[in-house]
Scaffold this active site. Structure first.
Site, mmCIF file in Angstrom:
data_model
loop_
_atom_site.group_PDB
_atom_site.id
_atom_site.type_symbol
_atom_site.label_atom_id
_atom_site.label_comp_id
_atom_site.label_asym_id
_atom_site.label_seq_id
_atom_site.Cartn_x
_atom_site.Cartn_y
_atom_site.Cartn_z
ATOM 1 C CB CYS A 2 44.238 37.970 56.049
ATOM 2 S SG CYS A 2 45.603 37.132 55.278
ATOM 3 N NE ARG A 27 39.107 41.045 54.851
ATOM 4 C CZ ARG A 27 39.001 42.298 54.425
ATOM 5 N NH1 ARG A 27 37.820 42.830 54.247
ATOM 6 N NH2 ARG A 27 40.071 43.016 54.194
ATOM 7 C CD1 TRP A 75 43.548 34.264 49.318
ATOM 8 C CD2 TRP A 75 45.384 35.550 49.244
ATOM 9 N NE1 TRP A 75 43.970 34.349 48.005
ATOM 10 C CE2 TRP A 75 45.089 35.132 47.931
ATOM 11 C CE3 TRP A 75 46.489 36.377 49.439
ATOM 12 C CZ2 TRP A 75 45.845 35.496 46.837
ATOM 13 C CZ3 TRP A 75 47.256 36.736 48.340
ATOM 14 C CH2 TRP A 75 46.926 36.296 47.054
ATOM 15 C CG ASN A 101 44.778 41.843 55.801
ATOM 16 O OD1 ASN A 101 45.350 41.270 54.881
ATOM 17 N ND2 ASN A 101 43.748 42.650 55.627
ATOM 18 N N GLY A 102 48.248 41.749 55.535
ATOM 19 C CA GLY A 102 49.161 42.646 54.817
ATOM 20 C C GLY A 102 50.480 41.948 54.566
ATOM 21 C CD GLU A 487 32.624 40.488 35.218
ATOM 22 O OE1 GLU A 487 33.847 40.725 35.123
ATOM 23 O OE2 GLU A 487 32.088 40.152 36.290
ATOM 24 C CE LYS A 491 32.407 37.125 38.182
ATOM 25 N NZ LYS A 491 32.704 38.504 38.189
ATOM 26 C CD GLU A 494 35.807 35.534 39.778
ATOM 27 O OE1 GLU A 494 36.691 35.875 40.567
ATOM 28 O OE2 GLU A 494 34.906 36.303 39.418
ATOM 29 C CG HIS A 510 42.371 39.491 13.247
ATOM 30 N ND1 HIS A 510 42.899 39.823 12.025
ATOM 31 C CD2 HIS A 510 41.235 40.213 13.375
ATOM 32 C CE1 HIS A 510 42.115 40.721 11.435
ATOM 33 N NE2 HIS A 510 41.096 40.967 12.234
ATOM 34 C CE LYS A 609 33.268 40.554 47.038
ATOM 35 N NZ LYS A 609 32.844 40.274 45.647
HETATM 36 O O1 M6R Z 1 37.300 45.248 45.341
HETATM 37 P P1 M6R Z 1 37.681 45.487 43.918
HETATM 38 O O2 M6R Z 1 36.504 45.811 43.055
HETATM 39 O O3 M6R Z 1 38.756 46.519 43.757
HETATM 40 O O4 M6R Z 1 38.284 44.115 43.413
HETATM 41 C C1 M6R Z 1 38.852 43.997 42.145
HETATM 42 C C2 M6R Z 1 39.026 42.544 41.754
HETATM 43 O O5 M6R Z 1 39.857 41.891 42.664
HETATM 44 C C3 M6R Z 1 37.685 41.803 41.684
HETATM 45 O O6 M6R Z 1 36.792 42.430 40.826
HETATM 46 C C4 M6R Z 1 37.903 40.352 41.227
HETATM 47 O O7 M6R Z 1 38.313 40.323 39.892
HETATM 48 C C5 M6R Z 1 36.631 39.536 41.437
HETATM 49 N N1 M6R Z 1 36.948 38.272 42.021
HETATM 50 C C6 M6R Z 1 35.891 39.267 40.184
HETATM 51 O O8 M6R Z 1 34.744 38.518 40.387
#
Ligand code: M6R
Length: 614
Positions: A2, A27, A75, A101-102, A487, A491, A494, A510, A609
């Protein structure tokens, strides 16, 4: 999660608030809204489902006058994303409006209590409960809004960053926080509020980071009063933000993600600046040097992080153990915080977080602190909660990362962990001077090698389109490139919404090998290193089952190149630094597949984010 914006001052509030929402849209972006005390004294709230652009269409032709207001991009937590649940929320009398926010954890009993007092709810949100409760307290005690917010928050369990306006008092804005970030921009007889500094910096670089459980009142005379929940006055500490407008704009790139991928050579150079001294072949990391004794005392390192930051932590484990011989454990913050882990004062806990606000990581370090561990934060956002909660640490110094998919923050986190490993190894004398210097020289060369790797952009953009048909992907890597397999898969998932899994390549046989057929793209991360021959065997096993092989190999490779359907060559480097190069083509593959599938890469569905809720 948010985005929050607020303004009070002499200017028209609405354009400032909408621009701020655009800046904060990364956000959360399922709905948006704005509340303004109009020039005729009425309090107008406009909300719509969807993005800020939808809100802009919705308010066209409406009264958007006024020099005080608040705005929000959501969000969803409680209640589906629709205009009723969007913020701001009115109180029952419609005299107050609030953005939040929260999560208010005790919203259910509070809601019941408010319903017993005749309050009627229009949304399913915890936020509406809070504004009804604030108004109830205000009426009950006959107090002003500031006092009512203070009293109400004493009864609230959960996390919040809130901003409230009162139709009957258009000359002040009230804000408060606990657990969720809030920044106040200080102008000339005007104040700006943001969940972070991005909506503020084009107006002022003077900011106050509101502290935990603090409440602020801002008025048109330029007075900023801050107290804590116990009503003890706090002195506002005005800081200067070092962020430029160009850092938060896309420039000539179509998306923030692509811009941030391309920024990596400069970002890493900046991360190393002042820390890696190439003339003296040395590493000077103040976060470590200033706390040498505490760091040297560590018998174990525990890394806590989430998502991409967790993957960076895994690479950190490999290099820290290799160079320093200190055992390292890498924990998902969300698991660590709830499983009563064994932590002592002989542990060094490293929290990694781009945003510095991830709720689970914050909670994990709080737990480690309570158990006596020494805390080190690796964060990007200056002044965020994790750097403030840790004993020492290192900022990434890469400028804001706005694309929801983390790219430059990942490579900078890995670089910082490498600098840490080098610093600690030097202090402990666990590697030779010659090897130390060789590592320093090679790390210094990495930004140039990333630049070279970027030349793959065109080839990747051309070939990625082929894979839009795929419903699944497998990523394989070994050693330092096993975390890169994870990773790369994250990527892709997401931003393209294609299911993808990362595995250590030897794990194929396995179980996952059962998935391989002529439809399955398998991304093999196989730079020329000690495990090369082993990966070559794994590639042959996939080929025998007709899997489509996309490989990331070192220039000059022949064996895997021949077996590959498509290959991407990276410059040669030392084994431990290969992740900084191998990840680049994987970031680009995800980006171009997502683009070819018409996805919104900067704002993928359901994501945000900064994950400030658990
Ligand atoms: O702000 P942070 O690095 O703590 O965030 C952690 C994850 O939420 C963040 O890395 C998330 O997995 C990303 N969307 C990955 O691209």
């Amino acid at each position: 999660m948010c985005g929050i914006v607020g303004y009070i001052g002499p200017k028209d509030a609405c354009p400032i608030l909408l621009k701020g929402l655009h800046r904060l849209e990364y956000r959360g972006y399922d709905s948006a809204g704005v509340a303004l005390i109009n020039n005729n004294g009425s309090l107008s709230v406009y909300k719509s489902k969807g993005k800020v652009a939808d809100l802009e269409s919705h308010i066209a032709g409406k009264d958007i006058s006024g020099t005080i207001g608040v705005a929000h991009t959501r969000w969803a937590t409680h209640g589906e994303p629709n205009s009723q649940n969007a913020h701001p929320h009115y109180s029952q009398s419609r005299n107050l409006a609030l953005i939040h926010n929260g999560i208010i954890e005790n919203y259910k009993p509070l809601k019941q209590e408010m319903m017993n007092h005749g309050k009627v709810f229009k949304s399913e949100t915890d936020t509406e409960v809070l504004i009804q409760f604030i108004e109830y307290i205000k009426e009950l005690h006959g107090c002003n809004l500031f006092e009512a917010v203070q009293l109400a928050l004493k009864n609230v369990v959960g996390a919040y960053a809130i901003v409230v306006i009162d139709k009957d008092n258009p000359n002040r804005l009230i804000a408060a926080r606990k657990g969720s970030p809030l920044v106040i921009g200080v102008g000339n007889n005007e104040f700006y509020i943001g969940s972070d500094a991005t909506p503020i910096i084009e107006y002022t670089n003077k900011v106050v980071y509101l502290g935990e459980e603090e409440i602020a009142e801002m008025n048109r005379q330029g007075d900023l009063t801050i107290v804590n929940l116990e009503n003890v006055k706090q002195t506002p500490i005005v800081k200067t933000v070092e962020m430029n407008l160009s850092d938060i704009e896309k420039a000539d790139f179509p998306h923030y993600m692509l811009k941030e991928i391309f920024e990596q050579p400069d970002a890493l150079f900046n991360s190393m600046k002042g820390r890696l001294n190439i003339e003296q072949k040395d590493v000077l990391l103040s976060g470590i040097i200033d706390y040498k004794d505490e760091i040297l005392k560590a018998e174990r390192i525990i890394i806590c992080a989430c998502g991409t930051s967790w993957h960076a932590g895994l690479i950190g484990k490999y290099i820290i153990e290799e160079l320093t011989r200190i055992p390292v454990e890498v924990e998902y913050s969300s698991e660590f915080r709830y499983r009563n882990p064994v932590v002592t004062d002989k542990d060094l806990v490293i929290a990694i977080s781009q945003s510095g606000e991830t709720a689970d990581t914050l909670a994990a370090i709080q737990l480690a602190k309570d158990k006596g561990a020494f805390l080190y934060g690796i964060c990007n956002v200056v002044g965020s909660s994790i750097p403030r909660a840790t004993d020492t640490g290192s900022y990434l110094h890469i400028g804001p990362e706005i694309g929801v998919a983390s790219t430059k923050a990942f490579t900078a986190q890995v670089t910082t962990l490498m600098l840490m490993a080098l610093s600690i190894a030097k202090l402990r004398g666990t590697i030779t001077k010659e090897y130390f210097e060789e590592l320093v020289e090679e790390l210094y060369a990495i930004p140039e090698k990333i630049k070279k790797t970027m030349e793959l952009n065109e080839k990747i953009s051309k070939y990625s389109k082929i894979f839009t048909y795929a419903r699944n992907f497998i990523y394989l890597g070994r050693g330092y490139n096993y975390p890169i397999a994870l990773e790369g898969a994250l990527k892709l998932k997401e931003i393209s919404y294609i299911h993808a899994e990362g595995y250590p390549s030897a794990e194929m046989k396995h179980g996952p090998i059962a998935l391989i057929d002529e439809e399955m793209p398998v991304v093999v991360i196989a730079p020329a290193h000690s495990k090369y021959e082993k990966i070559l065997s794994n590639v042959q096993e996939i080929k025998a089952r007709k899997g489509k092989i996309i490989s990331v190999i070192t220039e000059g490779d022949t064996a895997i190149k021949e077996l590959s359907d498509i290959y991407f060559e990276i410059p040669a480097t030392m084994d431990c630094f290969t992740p900084l190069l191998t990840i680049v083509p994987l970031q680009l593959i995800s980006y171009y597949i997502a683009i070819a599938k018409g996805r919104d890469v900067d704002q993928p569905r359901n994501l945000a984010k900064s994950v400030t809720v658990e």
